[in-house]
Design a protein around this motif. Structure first.
Motif, mmCIF file in Angstrom:
data_model
loop_
_atom_site.group_PDB
_atom_site.id
_atom_site.type_symbol
_atom_site.label_atom_id
_atom_site.label_comp_id
_atom_site.label_asym_id
_atom_site.label_seq_id
_atom_site.Cartn_x
_atom_site.Cartn_y
_atom_site.Cartn_z
ATOM 1 N N ARG A 38 0.803 -1.225 0.000
ATOM 2 C CA ARG A 38 0.000 0.000 0.000
ATOM 3 C C ARG A 38 0.839 1.280 0.000
ATOM 4 N NH1 ARG A 38 -3.212 -3.754 2.363
ATOM 5 N NH2 ARG A 38 -5.443 -3.648 1.846
ATOM 6 N N ILE A 39 2.149 1.140 -0.038
ATOM 7 C CA ILE A 39 3.003 2.335 -0.098
ATOM 8 C C ILE A 39 2.773 3.038 -1.431
ATOM 9 C CG2 ILE A 39 5.378 3.176 -0.188
ATOM 10 C CD1 ILE A 39 6.176 0.855 1.622
ATOM 11 N N GLU A 40 2.343 4.288 -1.374
ATOM 12 C CA GLU A 40 2.054 5.043 -2.588
ATOM 13 C C GLU A 40 3.239 5.952 -2.919
ATOM 14 O OE1 GLU A 40 -1.713 7.012 -2.432
ATOM 15 O OE2 GLU A 40 -2.840 5.142 -2.166
ATOM 16 N N HIS A 41 4.167 5.374 -3.647
ATOM 17 C CA HIS A 41 5.350 6.108 -4.095
ATOM 18 C C HIS A 41 5.690 5.593 -5.495
ATOM 19 C CE1 HIS A 41 9.497 7.442 -4.528
ATOM 20 N NE2 HIS A 41 9.287 8.265 -3.522
ATOM 21 N N PRO A 42 5.835 6.456 -6.482
ATOM 22 C CA PRO A 42 6.015 5.999 -7.862
ATOM 23 C C PRO A 42 7.201 5.070 -8.059
ATOM 24 C CG PRO A 42 6.431 8.373 -7.662
ATOM 25 C CD PRO A 42 5.788 7.932 -6.394
ATOM 26 N N TRP A 43 8.343 5.368 -7.404
ATOM 27 C CA TRP A 43 9.514 4.514 -7.608
ATOM 28 C C TRP A 43 9.348 3.161 -6.926
ATOM 29 C CZ3 TRP A 43 12.622 5.283 -11.365
ATOM 30 C CH2 TRP A 43 12.861 6.573 -11.844
ATOM 31 N N VAL A 44 8.773 3.149 -5.733
ATOM 32 C CA VAL A 44 8.521 1.882 -5.036
ATOM 33 C C VAL A 44 7.571 1.022 -5.859
ATOM 34 C CG1 VAL A 44 7.476 0.824 -2.983
ATOM 35 C CG2 VAL A 44 8.951 2.829 -2.743
ATOM 36 N N CYS A 45 6.529 1.658 -6.391
ATOM 37 C CA CYS A 45 5.543 0.927 -7.180
ATOM 38 C C CYS A 45 6.166 0.363 -8.465
ATOM 39 C CB CYS A 45 4.364 1.839 -7.504
ATOM 40 S SG CYS A 45 3.060 1.042 -8.457
ATOM 41 N N ARG A 46 6.886 1.187 -9.193
ATOM 42 C CA ARG A 46 7.464 0.736 -10.463
ATOM 43 C C ARG A 46 8.500 -0.361 -10.256
ATOM 44 N NH1 ARG A 46 8.337 6.885 -12.608
ATOM 45 N NH2 ARG A 46 6.129 7.376 -12.975
ATOM 46 N N LEU A 47 9.357 -0.197 -9.235
ATOM 47 C CA LEU A 47 10.367 -1.214 -8.948
ATOM 48 C C LEU A 47 9.712 -2.533 -8.546
ATOM 49 C CD1 LEU A 47 13.324 -1.998 -8.619
ATOM 50 C CD2 LEU A 47 13.243 -1.117 -6.277
ATOM 51 N N SER A 48 8.668 -2.458 -7.721
ATOM 52 C CA SER A 48 7.979 -3.668 -7.263
ATOM 53 C C SER A 48 7.333 -4.406 -8.430
ATOM 54 C CB SER A 48 6.915 -3.301 -6.224
ATOM 55 O OG SER A 48 7.493 -2.699 -5.094
ATOM 56 N N ILE A 49 6.679 -3.642 -9.324
ATOM 57 C CA ILE A 49 6.038 -4.270 -10.485
ATOM 58 C C ILE A 49 7.093 -4.844 -11.423
ATOM 59 C CG2 ILE A 49 4.628 -3.826 -12.539
ATOM 60 C CD1 ILE A 49 3.058 -1.790 -10.889
ATOM 61 N N GLY A 50 8.228 -4.150 -11.554
ATOM 62 C CA GLY A 50 9.314 -4.659 -12.385
ATOM 63 C C GLY A 50 9.866 -5.979 -11.860
ATOM 64 N N LEU A 51 10.079 -6.052 -10.538
ATOM 65 C CA LEU A 51 10.546 -7.306 -9.934
ATOM 66 C C LEU A 51 9.511 -8.404 -10.087
ATOM 67 C CD1 LEU A 51 12.190 -5.928 -6.656
ATOM 68 C CD2 LEU A 51 13.365 -6.982 -8.601
#
Length: 288
Positions: A38-51
């Motif tokens: 639920r962390i709403e941060h663009p870099w955290v989100c993009r990195l997580s989806i990439g992994l």
């Protein structure tokens, strides 16, 4: 020798998979994942989806939107209008979700199977004597959602849900490896039993969403509570929620399993077999 070596290699891979997904502090990791997603941060989100894409065939081309604020928003994504056509045949109960078809078949008196040689009792799954009597010698289908699949589930027919039984439990992984090694796994995990009355023939079926590691949270639109590890009851929740075939009922926070229970006379549509991928809205069971 080459065949033996391959079998040994597969066995080792299964052992490692089982160790990584089950011999861990499952509930703690599940709670952490709930917070992290639920962390709403663009870099955290993009990195997580990439992994995520490195380890699973994640396809977001059918999603209603292309940008997400958090990993959770991606997990629980909605699809574009028309992405899941719903079979309008009145003699067909459709799949409530995207899934891989697992164990299925006739319920032997009141016994089901999670995998070959691994039986479990209907009473231990649903904790409801009336439903056990209703589904004795009936039919069941196990629908397994993988992490990359669409995680929302829908009404399999025009129907009314008049009772939800919530059963708190563990969060074992429900992948095929665990199903072949952990006895009565579905009866150990957190789950909900949705008692569902069809508009046709007054048939009553049950949808049993089963939570799993990283997934122990079930949202039902018609209840004002999130069913998860910290929720302890009341176990039986009376309700009256009507749906048309294909209407959205709720979602998993990640991916898991839905077991469909039906009375005697229901049968699997002939095109399906274990291991096949079914989409929400495709015909699943023939209604007697």
């Amino acid at each position: 020798m080459a065949l033996r070596s391959l079998i040994a290699q597969i066995s080792r891979q299964e052992d490692i998979n089982f160790l990584l997904t089950n011999r861990i502090p499952r509930q703690l990791l599940t709670r952490f994942m709930g917070w992290f997603s639920r962390i709403e941060h663009p870099w955290v989100c993009r990195l997580s989806i990439g992994l995520w894409r490195l380890f699973a065939p994640l396809d977001l081309s059918e999603a209603k939107k292309s940008e997400f604020r958090s990993l959770h928003e991606c997990f629980t994504r909605e699809l574009r209008e028309g992405a899941r056509p719903v079979d309008d045949d009145p003699g067909v109960l459709v799949s409530p979700c995207d899934a891989i078809i697992g164990a299925h078949g006739a319920i032997e008196d009141a016994t089901l199977f999670q995998a070959k040689g691994f039986p479990y009792a209907l009473k231990d799954l649903v904790h409801d004597a009336e439903l056990v009597s209703r589904y004795r010698d009936g039919y069941y289908v196990t629908l397994r959602l993988t992490s990359s699949m669409y995680h929302r589930f829908h009404a399999p027919y025009d129907c009314e849900i008049d009772r939800v039984t919530y059963i708190s439990g563990d969060t074992w992984n429900v992948n095929p490896i665990a199903l072949r090694r952990i006895e009565e796994l579905f009866c150990k995990n957190e789950r909900a039993v949705l008692r569902t009355r069809l508009s046709r023939g007054d048939h009553i079926i049950a949808l049993v969403p089963v939570a799993a590691v990283l997934v122990a949270s079930i949202r039902l639109h018609f209840l004002d509570v999130l069913l998860h590890l910290k929720y302890r009851g009341p176990n039986v929740i009376p309700c009256r929620a009507s749906f048309r075939k294909g209407d959205e009922i709720g979602w998993f926070q990640h991916g898991s399993t839905i077991i469909v229970l039906a009375p005697e006379g229901f049968v699997l549509c002939p095109q399906w077999e274990p291991g096949a991928i079914i989409r929400m809205g495709q015909g699943l069971l023939r209604i007697p």
